[in-house]
Design a protein around this motif. Structure first.
Motif, mmCIF file in Angstrom:
data_model
loop_
_atom_site.group_PDB
_atom_site.id
_atom_site.type_symbol
_atom_site.label_atom_id
_atom_site.label_comp_id
_atom_site.label_asym_id
_atom_site.label_seq_id
_atom_site.Cartn_x
_atom_site.Cartn_y
_atom_site.Cartn_z
ATOM 1 N N LEU A 120 0.833 -1.211 0.000
ATOM 2 C CA LEU A 120 0.000 0.000 0.000
ATOM 3 C C LEU A 120 0.863 1.255 0.000
ATOM 4 O O LEU A 120 0.550 2.222 -0.695
ATOM 5 N N VAL A 121 1.933 1.242 0.791
ATOM 6 C CA VAL A 121 2.826 2.405 0.843
ATOM 7 C C VAL A 121 3.401 2.659 -0.549
ATOM 8 O O VAL A 121 3.437 3.803 -1.020
ATOM 9 N N LYS A 122 3.794 1.585 -1.245
ATOM 10 C CA LYS A 122 4.321 1.735 -2.612
ATOM 11 C C LYS A 122 3.245 2.301 -3.543
ATOM 12 O O LYS A 122 3.534 3.126 -4.404
ATOM 13 N N ARG A 123 1.989 1.843 -3.379
ATOM 14 C CA ARG A 123 0.880 2.344 -4.195
ATOM 15 C C ARG A 123 0.719 3.856 -4.014
ATOM 16 O O ARG A 123 0.526 4.590 -4.974
ATOM 17 N N ILE A 124 0.765 4.293 -2.755
ATOM 18 C CA ILE A 124 0.582 5.718 -2.455
ATOM 19 C C ILE A 124 1.721 6.533 -3.068
ATOM 20 O O ILE A 124 1.493 7.590 -3.660
ATOM 21 N N GLU A 125 2.941 6.046 -2.906
ATOM 22 C CA GLU A 125 4.093 6.756 -3.483
ATOM 23 C C GLU A 125 3.964 6.836 -5.007
ATOM 24 O O GLU A 125 4.236 7.880 -5.611
ATOM 25 N N LYS A 126 3.517 5.745 -5.628
ATOM 26 C CA LYS A 126 3.341 5.719 -7.081
ATOM 27 C C LYS A 126 2.235 6.693 -7.494
ATOM 28 O O LYS A 126 2.389 7.445 -8.462
ATOM 29 N N ARG A 127 1.115 6.685 -6.762
ATOM 30 C CA ARG A 127 0.001 7.590 -7.074
ATOM 31 C C ARG A 127 0.459 9.050 -6.991
ATOM 32 O O ARG A 127 0.147 9.859 -7.859
ATOM 33 N N ALA A 128 1.219 9.379 -5.942
ATOM 34 C CA ALA A 128 1.711 10.748 -5.776
ATOM 35 C C ALA A 128 2.639 11.134 -6.923
ATOM 36 O O ALA A 128 2.541 12.239 -7.482
ATOM 37 N N ALA A 129 3.545 10.222 -7.311
ATOM 38 C CA ALA A 129 4.483 10.503 -8.404
ATOM 39 C C ALA A 129 3.738 10.682 -9.726
ATOM 40 O O ALA A 129 4.051 11.596 -10.508
ATOM 41 N N GLU A 130 2.737 9.823 -9.985
ATOM 42 C CA GLU A 130 1.965 9.934 -11.228
ATOM 43 C C GLU A 130 1.163 11.231 -11.267
ATOM 44 O O GLU A 130 1.062 11.878 -12.310
#
Length: 196
Positions: A120-130
């Motif tokens: 989930l933490v990786k998902r959030i980081e990816k969402r923020a970067a995108e």
């Protein structure tokens, strides 16, 4: 169809709730939206909540429970609803069970989206970067540290709801790490036996 979706922040509850709203024509009832609406409409309970919030206090379970109860009585919720952000604690869940019993109704399903927190933490980081790469505004809480704080709060306050609803025999689980469409299909399988 009366549902609760459980799962930590970022698990996909909002996405799945939106799909359920579209497919089944039932409202998603967010406690935040309900609270703002009660305040804006100047209802008795809305005025009480506003005075608490204006003084910097947290709205009590009793006030939140009453706002939820009044919202469930509105005509668009007659065919059912999806509760979003409520209940947050076992005490609220117990109050909800009693409230629904008083109304002569019950929950049809409590569905928990099971997830792996590190993913989930990786998902959030990816969402923020995108979002940033697309020129969008990144939410203030879309960073790993804030997200871990939200997960910790969820674990401490809201995760015990799973055990409560499991004891009630109402909890169903879905792999929230699966593709969104697979999660939707799994939720629909659970709901197949639910009256509409």
């Amino acid at each position: 169809m009366r549902l609760i979706l459980l799962g930590p922040p970022g698990a996909g509850k909002g996405t799945q709730a939106a799909r359920l709203v579209e497919k089944h024509g039932i409202p998603q009832l967010s406690t935040g939206d309900m609270l703002r609406s009660a305040v804006a409409n100047g209802t008795d309970i809305g005025r009480k909540a506003k005075s608490i919030m204006d003084s910097g206090g947290l709205v009590s379970d009793d006030v939140v429970n009453q706002i939820v109860s009044e919202r469930i009585d509105e005509p668009d919720a007659a065919k059912g609803f999806i509760l979003d952000g409520f209940p947050r604690t076992v005490a609220q869940a117990e109050a909800l069970t009693a409230m629904l019993a008083d109304k002569g109704i019950s929950l049809d399903a409590v569905i928990e989206l099971k997830v792996v927190e590190d993913e989930l933490v990786k998902r959030i980081e990816k969402r923020a970067a995108e979002t940033a790469a697309a020129g969008g505004k990144v939410r203030a809480d879309d960073n790993a540290d804030s997200f871990r704080t939200r997960l910790e709060e969820y674990r401490n306050k809201t995760a015990p709801l799973s055990a409560y609803y499991e004891r009630q025999g109402e909890l169903k689980t879905v792999d929230g790490m699966a593709d969104m469409d697979v999660v939707t299909a799994e939720i629909e399988k659970i709901l197949q036996g639910v009256r509409v």
